[in-house]
Motif scaffolding. Structure first.
Motif, PDB file in Angstrom:
ATOM      1  N   ILE A 145      36.227  50.183  45.314  1.00 33.17           N
ATOM      2  CA  ILE A 145      35.793  48.826  44.986  1.00 33.17           C
ATOM      3  C   ILE A 145      34.302  48.680  45.320  1.00 33.17           C
ATOM      4  O   ILE A 145      33.856  48.998  46.413  1.00 33.17           O
ATOM      5  CB  ILE A 145      36.624  47.775  45.738  1.00 33.17           C
ATOM      6  N   GLY A 146      33.564  48.177  44.368  1.00 33.57           N
ATOM      7  CA  GLY A 146      32.112  48.107  44.477  1.00 33.57           C
ATOM      8  C   GLY A 146      31.434  49.282  43.804  1.00 33.57           C
ATOM      9  O   GLY A 146      30.206  49.311  43.680  1.00 33.57           O
ATOM     10  N   TYR A 147      32.239  50.245  43.338  1.00 32.62           N
ATOM     11  CA  TYR A 147      31.721  51.414  42.617  1.00 32.62           C
ATOM     12  C   TYR A 147      32.399  51.452  41.237  1.00 32.62           C
ATOM     13  O   TYR A 147      32.151  50.583  40.417  1.00 32.62           O
ATOM     14  CB  TYR A 147      31.952  52.689  43.440  1.00 32.62           C
ATOM     15  N   ASP A 148      33.285  52.420  41.001  1.00 35.31           N
ATOM     16  CA  ASP A 148      33.931  52.478  39.689  1.00 35.31           C
ATOM     17  C   ASP A 148      35.253  51.721  39.649  1.00 35.31           C
ATOM     18  O   ASP A 148      35.808  51.491  38.576  1.00 35.31           O
ATOM     19  CB  ASP A 148      34.165  53.931  39.278  1.00 35.31           C
ATOM     20  N   GLY A 149      35.803  51.340  40.799  1.00 32.46           N
ATOM     21  CA  GLY A 149      37.103  50.679  40.845  1.00 32.46           C
ATOM     22  C   GLY A 149      37.046  49.238  40.375  1.00 32.46           C
ATOM     23  O   GLY A 149      36.030  48.551  40.507  1.00 32.46           O
ATOM     24  N   VAL A 150      38.179  48.780  39.824  1.00 33.08           N
ATOM     25  CA  VAL A 150      38.299  47.412  39.313  1.00 33.08           C
ATOM     26  C   VAL A 150      39.311  46.656  40.157  1.00 33.08           C
ATOM     27  O   VAL A 150      40.389  47.173  40.477  1.00 33.08           O
ATOM     28  CB  VAL A 150      38.741  47.414  37.834  1.00 33.08           C
ATOM     29  N   LEU A 151      38.979  45.422  40.500  1.00 30.65           N
ATOM     30  CA  LEU A 151      39.856  44.519  41.243  1.00 30.65           C
ATOM     31  C   LEU A 151      40.635  43.675  40.248  1.00 30.65           C
ATOM     32  O   LEU A 151      40.072  43.116  39.306  1.00 30.65           O
ATOM     33  CB  LEU A 151      39.016  43.632  42.161  1.00 30.65           C
ATOM     34  N   LEU A 152      41.934  43.574  40.457  1.00 27.54           N
ATOM     35  CA  LEU A 152      42.814  42.792  39.595  1.00 27.54           C
ATOM     36  C   LEU A 152      43.372  41.643  40.413  1.00 27.54           C
ATOM     37  O   LEU A 152      43.920  41.858  41.496  1.00 27.54           O
ATOM     38  CB  LEU A 152      43.944  43.687  39.079  1.00 27.54           C
ATOM     39  N   GLN A 153      43.234  40.405  39.907  1.00 28.87           N
ATOM     40  CA  GLN A 153      43.807  39.282  40.655  1.00 28.87           C
ATOM     41  C   GLN A 153      44.622  38.389  39.741  1.00 28.87           C
ATOM     42  O   GLN A 153      44.224  38.069  38.630  1.00 28.87           O
ATOM     43  CB  GLN A 153      42.735  38.482  41.392  1.00 28.87           C
ATOM     44  N   THR A 154      45.799  37.994  40.249  1.00 29.26           N
ATOM     45  CA  THR A 154      46.654  37.053  39.539  1.00 29.26           C
ATOM     46  C   THR A 154      46.379  35.637  40.050  1.00 29.26           C
ATOM     47  O   THR A 154      45.664  35.439  41.029  1.00 29.26           O
ATOM     48  CB  THR A 154      48.130  37.399  39.753  1.00 29.26           C
ATOM     49  N   ALA A 155      46.972  34.651  39.353  1.00 30.86           N
ATOM     50  CA  ALA A 155      46.730  33.241  39.704  1.00 30.86           C
ATOM     51  C   ALA A 155      45.242  32.973  39.804  1.00 30.86           C
ATOM     52  O   ALA A 155      44.776  32.231  40.675  1.00 30.86           O
ATOM     53  CB  ALA A 155      47.443  32.873  41.007  1.00 30.86           C
ATOM     54  N   ALA A 156      44.482  33.567  38.887  1.00 24.65           N
ATOM     55  CA  ALA A 156      43.022  33.507  38.968  1.00 24.65           C
ATOM     56  C   ALA A 156      42.469  32.112  38.704  1.00 24.65           C
ATOM     57  O   ALA A 156      41.311  31.838  39.028  1.00 24.65           O
ATOM     58  CB  ALA A 156      42.410  34.508  37.982  1.00 24.65           C
ATOM     59  N   GLY A 157      43.257  31.234  38.122  1.00 25.86           N
ATOM     60  CA  GLY A 157      42.796  29.872  37.886  1.00 25.86           C
ATOM     61  C   GLY A 157      43.017  28.942  39.064  1.00 25.86           C
ATOM     62  O   GLY A 157      42.609  27.779  39.019  1.00 25.86           O
ATOM     63  N   SER A 158      43.641  29.443  40.129  1.00 23.99           N
ATOM     64  CA  SER A 158      43.874  28.619  41.324  1.00 23.99           C
ATOM     65  C   SER A 158      42.562  28.373  42.059  1.00 23.99           C
ATOM     66  O   SER A 158      41.530  28.989  41.765  1.00 23.99           O
ATOM     67  CB  SER A 158      44.858  29.325  42.254  1.00 23.99           C
ATOM     68  N   LEU A 218      42.213  50.824  38.208  1.00 25.06           N
ATOM     69  CA  LEU A 218      42.628  49.537  38.772  1.00 25.06           C
ATOM     70  C   LEU A 218      43.066  49.815  40.204  1.00 25.06           C
ATOM     71  O   LEU A 218      44.205  50.200  40.469  1.00 25.06           O
ATOM     72  CB  LEU A 218      43.754  48.935  37.940  1.00 25.06           C
ATOM     73  N   ALA A 219      42.134  49.640  41.127  1.00 28.11           N
ATOM     74  CA  ALA A 219      42.318  50.146  42.485  1.00 28.11           C
ATOM     75  C   ALA A 219      43.043  49.176  43.404  1.00 28.11           C
ATOM     76  O   ALA A 219      43.803  49.588  44.282  1.00 28.11           O
ATOM     77  CB  ALA A 219      40.955  50.502  43.092  1.00 28.11           C
ATOM     78  N   VAL A 220      42.791  47.880  43.247  1.00 22.58           N
ATOM     79  CA  VAL A 220      43.364  46.869  44.139  1.00 22.58           C
ATOM     80  C   VAL A 220      43.836  45.685  43.311  1.00 22.58           C
ATOM     81  O   VAL A 220      43.136  45.238  42.394  1.00 22.58           O
ATOM     82  CB  VAL A 220      42.333  46.388  45.190  1.00 22.58           C
ATOM     83  N   ALA A 221      45.033  45.191  43.637  1.00 20.73           N
ATOM     84  CA  ALA A 221      45.547  43.965  43.020  1.00 20.73           C
ATOM     85  C   ALA A 221      45.805  42.938  44.115  1.00 20.73           C
ATOM     86  O   ALA A 221      46.386  43.260  45.155  1.00 20.73           O
ATOM     87  CB  ALA A 221      46.832  44.251  42.253  1.00 20.73           C
ATOM     88  N   LEU A 222      45.339  41.711  43.890  1.00 20.33           N
ATOM     89  CA  LEU A 222      45.540  40.602  44.817  1.00 20.33           C
ATOM     90  C   LEU A 222      46.491  39.611  44.167  1.00 20.33           C
ATOM     91  O   LEU A 222      46.232  39.130  43.064  1.00 20.33           O
ATOM     92  CB  LEU A 222      44.204  39.927  45.132  1.00 20.33           C
ATOM     93  N   ASP A 223      47.574  39.265  44.872  1.00 16.95           N
ATOM     94  CA  ASP A 223      48.633  38.493  44.232  1.00 16.95           C
ATOM     95  C   ASP A 223      49.254  37.486  45.194  1.00 16.95           C
ATOM     96  O   ASP A 223      49.760  37.868  46.251  1.00 16.95           O
ATOM     97  CB  ASP A 223      49.726  39.438  43.724  1.00 16.95           C
ATOM     98  N   PRO A 224      49.250  36.165  44.841  1.00 16.11           N
ATOM     99  CA  PRO A 224      49.921  35.174  45.674  1.00 16.11           C
ATOM    100  C   PRO A 224      51.300  34.787  45.145  1.00 16.11           C
ATOM    101  O   PRO A 224      51.881  33.810  45.603  1.00 16.11           O
ATOM    102  CB  PRO A 224      48.962  33.980  45.576  1.00 16.11           C
ATOM    103  N   ILE A 225      51.801  35.535  44.168  1.00 11.43           N
ATOM    104  CA  ILE A 225      53.028  35.127  43.482  1.00 11.43           C
ATOM    105  C   ILE A 225      54.228  35.937  43.940  1.00 11.43           C
ATOM    106  O   ILE A 225      55.230  35.399  44.395  1.00 11.43           O
ATOM    107  CB  ILE A 225      52.847  35.224  41.956  1.00 11.43           C
ATOM    108  N   GLY A 226      54.153  37.268  43.821  1.00 12.13           N
ATOM    109  CA  GLY A 226      55.271  38.116  44.207  1.00 12.13           C
ATOM    110  C   GLY A 226      56.255  38.305  43.064  1.00 12.13           C
ATOM    111  O   GLY A 226      55.949  38.112  41.893  1.00 12.13           O
TER     112      GLY A 226
END
Length: 335
Positions: A145-158, A218-226
């Motif tokens: 992350i911060g190099y070639d990796g991409v961060l994926l986040q759900t509930a992005a409109g929250s 897609l290195a990291v996913a952040l998720d508040p849903i489950g």
């Protein structure tokens, strides 16, 4: 008299939350600051805590953890941060029972509001920004992350999702946002035209995420849903990737075959701002608070208010806070 929000049992917040009257608080003791609350937010985590409450038949449990207001008094001999004095505008977090006209808070939980920050922003100044900072730190723990990796986040409109997008852009973190509806996607594209947005309304949304990543891991996913969504995120992650869960909006559990974790060498982590005070060193807390203040000043446009209510309209406020598709945080002004 003073009014505050409590609940004696768990269940639907609109049904179990109630407003009670009690005597005004006494003068603060050493280590305490008395604050007259001017506004407090209705966070999803606040309502989840009410729903999950296990107590019954005893002392009513207080609601809420964050509020903004004005310092009424400081306890004798209390060490406070610069700017904490009678008449100063402050935000309080964490303080169980923040949904009240008055709070007597531990001095370490009281933070001065920067000049030029409105009450609407100040009421949201700590929980959501600190969550965004905490999640960015989790993401950057992955080497890519911060190099070639991409961060994926759900509930992005929250509220947290929008702040995290702004923070990621400021720190040159590549990300792909995921939302539930095309309406939410259009809203995010207007706010952040350079960030790809994918909606789970589309049957092929997972392939759209891969396309948006454009060959990068897609290195990291952040998720508040489950639930089922988290299972889909695991399938999207690159080998060695990390899934960070910071909420539990879905009712169903996350079900994963062990083979997926083994063959992809994945890491699953849970993070909650509710443990921030106990799990974070004093130096890191100070750094996170400073970052939260900077976010409040630099990203004011991302602190949307979905609606403002009085204590007499508590049930309507809670219903609005739980309404699908709302944009922003519901606030309550207790006077």
């Amino acid at each position: 008299m003073s009014r505050r929000v409590v609940h004696a049992r768990g269940g639907s917040p609109a049904d179990v939350l109630t407003v009670i009257e009690e005597p005004e608080p006494a003068a603060p003791q050493t280590g305490q600051v008395l604050v007259r609350v001017t506004a407090f937010p209705v966070h999803p985590g606040d309502l989840q805590a009410v729903e999950a409450y296990q107590g019954s038949g005893g002392q009513p449990a207080p609601a809420g953890v964050e509020a903004t207001g004005v310092v009424e008094a400081v306890g004798p001999g209390t060490p406070v941060a610069p700017g904490i004095e009678p008449g100063a505008r402050v935000t309080v977090f964490p303080h169980p029972g923040a949904w009240s006209q008055w709070v007597t808070a531990a001095s370490r939980a009281v933070v001065a509001v920067p000049a030029g920050v409105s009450d609407e922003v100040a009421a949201q100044m700590l929980v959501n920004p600190i969550t965004a900072v905490m999640l960015r730190r989790e993401a950057e723990a992955h080497a890519s992350i911060g190099y070639d990796g991409v961060l994926l986040q759900t509930a992005a409109g929250s509220s947290v999702g929008r702040l995290l997008t702004a923070v990621s852009l400021a720190h040159n973190i590549s990300l792909v946002n995921v939302v539930r509806s095309e309406r939410g996607a259009a809203e995010l594209r207007t706010r952040f035209p350079d960030v790809p947005v994918v909606t789970t309304e589309h049957p092929g949304w997972a392939d759209e995420v891969r396309g948006a990543a454009d060959g990068r891991p897609l290195a990291v996913a952040l998720d508040p849903i489950g639930g089922k969504l988290a299972e889909s995120l695991v399938n999207l992650l690159t080998p060695g990737g990390t899934l960070v869960c910071y909420g539990q909006m879905a009712a169903e559990p996350i079900s994963l075959p062990a083979s997926t974790l083994l063959h992809k060498s994945l890491t699953l982590r849970g993070r909650t701002v509710g443990h921030w005070m106990s799990d974070t060193s004093p130096d890191r807390q100070a750094s996170d608070i400073a970052a939260a203040k900077l976010i409040a000043m630099a990203a004011k446009d991302q602190f949307d208010v979905a609606g403002t209510y009085g204590l007499d309209d508590l049930a309507e406020a809670v219903e609005h806070a739980q309404r699908p598709g709302k944009v922003g945080t519901v606030l309550i002004r207790p006077w």
